[in-house]
Design a protein around this motif. Structure first.
Motif, short mmCIF file in Angstrom:
data_model
loop_
_atom_site.label_atom_id
_atom_site.label_comp_id
_atom_site.label_asym_id
_atom_site.label_seq_id
_atom_site.Cartn_x
_atom_site.Cartn_y
_atom_site.Cartn_z
N PHE A 173 5.35 -2.07 -2.34
CA PHE A 173 3.94 -2.45 -2.20
C PHE A 173 3.15 -1.34 -1.52
CE2 PHE A 173 0.38 -5.28 -1.66
CZ PHE A 173 -0.17 -4.94 -0.43
N GLY A 174 3.73 -0.80 -0.42
CA GLY A 174 3.04 0.26 0.33
C GLY A 174 2.79 1.49 -0.52
N PHE A 193 0.10 0.73 -3.00
CA PHE A 193 -1.20 0.63 -2.34
C PHE A 193 -1.80 2.03 -2.14
CE2 PHE A 193 -4.71 -0.61 -0.12
CZ PHE A 193 -4.61 -1.52 0.91
N CYS A 224 -4.96 -2.99 -3.21
CA CYS A 224 -3.86 -3.96 -3.17
C CYS A 224 -4.18 -5.04 -4.22
CB CYS A 224 -3.70 -4.55 -1.77
SG CYS A 224 -5.05 -5.64 -1.28
N PRO A 225 -3.29 -5.97 -4.48
CA PRO A 225 -3.56 -6.96 -5.54
C PRO A 225 -4.89 -7.70 -5.39
CG PRO A 225 -1.27 -7.08 -4.88
CD PRO A 225 -1.93 -6.10 -3.96
N THR A 233 -7.65 -6.83 -3.59
CA THR A 233 -8.82 -5.95 -3.70
C THR A 233 -8.95 -5.37 -5.11
OG1 THR A 233 -7.47 -4.19 -2.74
CG2 THR A 233 -8.96 -5.37 -1.26
N SER A 234 -7.84 -5.34 -5.87
CA SER A 234 -7.96 -4.88 -7.26
C SER A 234 -8.80 -5.87 -8.06
CB SER A 234 -6.58 -4.71 -7.90
OG SER A 234 -5.94 -5.96 -8.04
#
Lengths: 194, 205
Positions: free
Chosen positions: A99-100, A103, A109-110, A112-113
C-alpha cells in the motif's frame, strides 16, 4: 445506551445504507475541500514538503477516538458492540508495504483516488483502474495465498488489550503524540517554505 | 485564540481527562468495583428491610426470576414474575429492584443489571428467607431484653403481611402454614396479585 444505532436496532438495514451514503458524500466533500484529491499534495507528505495528509488523518483519528471514548464513558455508546478488525501481523505488514509503495508511486490512496476521479482528474481514474485490477488479481490468486493471508492471527486486538493499560492512558498518549506531531509538522512545513 | 489552537486545547483537555477516567467502560462495568460491592454486601438486602420498603410504599420493584408455576405457588407480596432476558430489556424503574428466585439466575441478573447501571439487590435467603424472617420470625425465649424490644417492630411488620411471629424454638423455612400466598398448601383463597400485601393484612390481622 443507544449507540451504535444499527447494532442497538435503532436503525434498520435500509436506513443504515442511506446514512452510509450521506456520510460517504460528506466524507468525499471534505476530502476534496481539504485538497486531498490533488496527487502532488498527497505525495508531498513523503517528501516532507506538505504534511496536510498527516494533519488531516491524525485530526480524524483524535476526533473519532475522543468521541468514541467519551460517548462510551458517558453511557451513550456500547463500545463492546463496535467492530474491531482482526489482526494478522505478517499479511498486514506485507499489505501495508504494498500500500505504501503504491501510495507514493501513485500519489493517491484508494479513498483519495475516488475524490480525484470525482473532481475529473485522470490520475484518479488511472489509480481506480489499477486498484480494481489488483483486486481482481488478488481474488484469482487467493487460493494460492490463502495460507499466508490467514497466518499469524491475533484476533480483534486493541492496544489496551496488548499493553494491559487502561484505554484512557492510550487516549492521552495518542492526543499528546498528535499535538506534538502537529507542532512539528508546522515547523517542517515552515522550513520547507510552504 | 485561533480556531486551530482552540481545538488543540479542547483535545488536550479531553485527552487529559481520559487519563483520569480509566477505561471507556462505565464504572459499573469495572470488575473490581463489582467485586468490592459484593464483598461489602451492597448486592443484597435483608428480608426485613424489604418488608419495610414494601410497607412504606418506597417504589421498590420486587422481581421473582423463578418459573411461573413456582411463582403461582408462592411469592413475596408485590413481586412480579419476569424472565431474565425480559428483565434486561425493561426500562429502568425509578426505585430500587429486589431480585430473588431462579437459583443461580438471581446472581447473574444482579451483575447484568449493575452493568446497566441499575440499582438492584438480591433478597438474602430468597423466598425462604422472606418466610423465615418476615412471615414466621422467631425470637428464642432466652434472647436478651434489647432483642425483645427490637422484636416488637418485627412482629408488627410480620402481622402487617399476615405472618405469625412467635417466641420459642425456630420453625423450618418451608413451613407450609407460613407461605404468604393463599391457595397453596394451607392458605386462603385470595389470588396472587399486586394487592397481595393488603389481602394478607385482612387475612392475618
Amino acid at each position: 445506551m443507544s449507540m451504535p444505532l444499527y447494532e442497538q436496532g435503532l436503525l434498520g438495514e435500509g436506513a443504515s445504507l442511506w446514512v452510509a451514503l450521506a456520510i460517504g458524500i460528506a466524507f468525499g466533500w471534505f476530502l476534496e475541500r481539504g485538497g486531498m484529491g490533488n496527487a502532488r499534495k498527497l505525495a508531498g507528505q513523503f517528501y516532507f514538503t506538505d504534511l496536510t495528509v498527516f494533519k488531516v488523518m491524525f485530526t480524524a483519528i483524535v476526533t473519532a477516538m475522543l468521541g468514541l471514548f467519551w460517548f462510551a464513558r458517558l453511557g451513550w455508546l456500547d463500545a463492546s458492540l463496535l467492530y474491531v478488525t482482526e489482526t494478522y501481523v505478517l499479511p498486514q505488514l506485507v499489505g501495508g508495504i504494498v500500500f505504501g509503495v503504491g501510495f507514493v508511486v501513485g500519489g493517491l490512496c484508494p479513498g483519495t483516488s475516488c475524490v480525484a476521479a470525482a473532481s475529473g482528474r485522470t490520475d484518479g481514474f488511472a489509480l481506480i483502474g489499477g486498484m480494481l485490477f489488483g483486486t481482481l488479481l488478488f481474488a484469482e490468486a487467493f487460493p494460492l495465498i490463502e495460507g499466508f493471508y490467514r497466518s499469524t492471527p491475533l484476533g480483534p486486538l486493541t492496544f489496551p488489550d496488548l499493553l494491559g493499560l487502561p484505554g484512557g492512558v492510550l487516549v492521552f498518549a495518542v492526543v499528546a503524540m498528535a499535538l506534538a506531531g502537529f507542532a512539528l509538522a508546522e515547523r517542517i512545513e515552515a522550513r520547507s517554505g510552504r | 485564540m485561533s480556531t486551530n489552537r482552540a481545538l488543540a486545547l479542547i483535545a488536550a483537555v479531553l485527552g487529559s481527562l481520559a487519563l483520569l477516567a480509566g477505561g471507556p467502560e462505565r464504572a459499573a462495568l469495572d470488575p473490581h468495583r463489582l467485586a468490592a460491592a459484593i464483598q461489602a454486601g451492597e448486592d443484597e438486602i435483608a428480608p426485613l428491610t424489604l418488608a419495610r420498603w414494601i410497607r412504606a410504599g418506597d417504589g421498590v420493584r420486587v422481581v421473582d426470576l423463578g418459573p411461573a408455576d413456582a411463582f403461582a405457588a408462592g411469592h413475596v407480596p408485590t413481586a412480579v414474575n419476569v424472565a431474565l432476558d425480559a428483565l434486561v430489556d425493561e426500562p429502568a424503574s425509578p426505585g430500587p429492584m429486589v431480585l430473588y428466585g431462579g437459583g443461580l439466575r438471581v446472581g447473574q441478573a444482579w451483575v447484568l443489571l449493575r452493568v446497566q447501571g441499575r440499582d438492584a439487590r438480591v433478597l438474602r435467603g430468597g423466598l425462604d428467607g422472606w418466610v423465615r424472617d418476615v412471615m414466621s420470625p422467631v425470637l428464642p425465649e432466652n434472647a436478651p431484653t434489647e432483642a425483645h424490644a427490637a422484636f416488637e417492630e418485627t412482629k408488627a411488620l410480620s402481622r402487617w403481611f399476615g405472618g405469625t411471629p412467635r417466641i420459642g424454638p425456630a420453625v423450618t423455612p418451608l413451613d407450609p402454614d407460613a407461605l404468604p400466598i393463599p391457595g397453596a398448601r394451607g392458605g386462603g383463597s385470595a389470588p396472587p396479585s399486586e394487592d397481595a400485601a393488603a389481602a394478607l393484612r385482612r387475612r392475618g390481622c
